[in-house]
Design an enzyme around this catalytic site. Structure first.
Site, PDB file in Angstrom:
ATOM      1  N   ASN A   1       0.814  -1.089   0.161  1.00  0.00           N
ATOM      2  CA  ASN A   1      -0.022  -0.102  -0.073  1.00  0.00           C
ATOM      3  C   ASN A   1       0.786   1.312   0.122  1.00  0.00           C
ATOM      4  O   ASN A   1       0.242   2.151  -0.203  1.00  0.00           O
ATOM      5  CB  ASN A   1      -0.888   0.161   1.189  1.00  0.00           C
ATOM      6  CG  ASN A   1      -0.247   0.001   2.518  1.00  0.00           C
ATOM      7  OD1 ASN A   1       0.600  -1.186   2.798  1.00  0.00           O
ATOM      8  ND2 ASN A   1      -0.464   0.707   3.419  1.00  0.00           N
TER       9      ASN A   1
ATOM     10  N   CYS B   1      -2.884   4.987   6.984  1.00  0.00           N
ATOM     11  CA  CYS B   1      -2.971   4.516   8.315  1.00  0.00           C
ATOM     12  C   CYS B   1      -1.798   4.852   9.064  1.00  0.00           C
ATOM     13  O   CYS B   1      -2.097   4.822  10.398  1.00  0.00           O
ATOM     14  CB  CYS B   1      -2.888   3.015   8.039  1.00  0.00           C
ATOM     15  SG  CYS B   1      -4.412   2.429   7.230  1.00  0.00           S
TER      16      CYS B   1
END
Length: 380
Positions: free
Chosen positions: A149, A324
């Site tokens: 990611n 995140c």
């Protein structure tokens, strides 16, 4: 506005939103209720399950609904540990996994489980030979993401699958959050993959809903107990409107796959080509080893968050590697694992594209980047 942060989240598809609203207004029953209102909700729930299963070419019995990728990752890692502890306590993850995997493994280590991390090469790709050497008699789980990611590295899931054919009792989990609708299904959902996790808001569905693929015949302990939903494996009243909207969004995203296949590489190649013309820019995500929608680069000497906010002032939205971890100002663990020096890693930012992005947006981005580059050069 130019939105280049699609790996953090995507805008909900208008058709999926319409489905969510109509389902919320018209279907008020609890799927667990015995009356007709409950039956209506249950039918819609199972239709969504079948639709998602069809899109993955799996059985509807192998689809279980969750609140998103984080819950799915936690469930597979901790559920495997609980279910298979009598057979072993060794878990293998890669050094570039999502925090949902890494933190789950960290919790299990505190409970006495042994955790091994597979190293990656300078491109961020798992070294399969190193993985092979880590496997032991008491290994119960291997968890490797399909697409990183942060830098977009495509992991060798097919090669890992071939390796794990020799170890049929080990659970093989793939975090496919960044792969679904972006890469060919066969690249990351092989016959050897036992579990895969997904999140709706990464493919234009609503936030707070997702699902896992759970291969029939494998065993997993539940994390949420209580009402007995999802065959008693994931208790909690199902969010029917969000689940139905997720199924709609996935179908629409798959229908646009041909557009993505042509559009995303073209946009990314234009960005890479332009950025490489700047002396102080380092591009980390160049080449066929990387997903077409993720581009990580650094402007040496300028911290990632500074560049993000500078673009934000121009109504262009990018991110510092992973959403995140960006609010916690953590330097990209992926770049560290790749051997990138700290001074450069702290300068990394991520562009993540979608088929709705255009070449005109790429050109505007580069105009603004050039202005910012000249400004930063002048101030040293």
């Amino acid at each position: 506005m130019i939105y280049f942060d699609n790996s953090a989240t995507t805008a909900i598809d208008p058709q999926a939103l319409d489905t969510y609203i109509k389902t919320s207004q018209r279907i008020m029953g609890n799927p667990s209720s015995l009356h007709e209102l409950g039956n209506q909700a249950k039918r819609l729930l199972e239709q969504a399950r079948k639709q998602i299963a069809t899109s993955l070419a799996v059985s509807e019995k192998e689809i279980f609904f969750t609140s998103g990728g984080t819950e799915g990752d936690n469930w597979v890692v901790k559920g495997t540990a609980l279910e298979k502890r009598e057979f072993g306590n060794h878990i293998i993850i890669s050094s570039v996994e999502h925090p949902a995997i890494k933190e789950s493994a960290k919790q299990l280590a505190q409970l006495g489980f042994e955790i091994s991390e597979v190293p990656v090469d300078e491109k961020g790709i798992v070294e399969v030979s190193a993985l092979s050497e880590l496997i032991k008699k008491d290994t119960i789980l291997v968890s490797i993401m399909a697409v990183n990611n942060e830098v977009g590295a495509i992991q060798p899931i097919e090669e890992i699958s071939a390796l794990l054919e020799q170890f049929p009792k080990i659970h093989f989990h793939v975090d496919a959050v960044q792969a679904i609708t972006k890469l060919e299904l066969a690249d990351w959902l092989t016959d050897r993959v036992d579990f895969a996790t997904f999140s709706a808001h990464k493919f234009h569905g609503p936030k707070g809903v997702g699902f896992i693929f759970w291969r029939e015949g494998r065993k997993l302990a539940p994390l949420l107990t209580g009402g007995g939903q999802e065959k008693n494996y994931r208790s909690s009243t199902e969010n029917v409107p969000a689940i139905v909207a997720m199924a709609k969004a996935l179908r629409l995203a798959n229908e646009r796959a041909i557009v993505k296949k042509n559009q995303l590489p073209r946009l990314k190649e234009a960005l890479v080509s332009a950025l490489k013309g700047y002396r102080k820019v380092t591009v980390f995500s160049e080449g066929p080893e990387y997903a077409p929608h993720i581009l990580c680069f650094a402007l040496r000497g300028i911290r990632g968050e500074v560049l993000v906010h500078a673009f934000e002032e121009k109504q262009i939205f990018i991110s510092t590697t992973s959403a995140c971890s960006s609010r916690n100002k953590l330097t990209s663990s992926t770049l560290y694992a790749m051997g990138v020096e700290e001074n450069l890693a702290t300068c990394a930012v991520r562009i993540s594209l979608d088929e709705q992005n255009t070449m005109a947006e790429v050109e505007q981005f580069m105009i603004i980047f050039n202005q910012l580059y000249q400004k930063f050069i002048k101030v040293g």
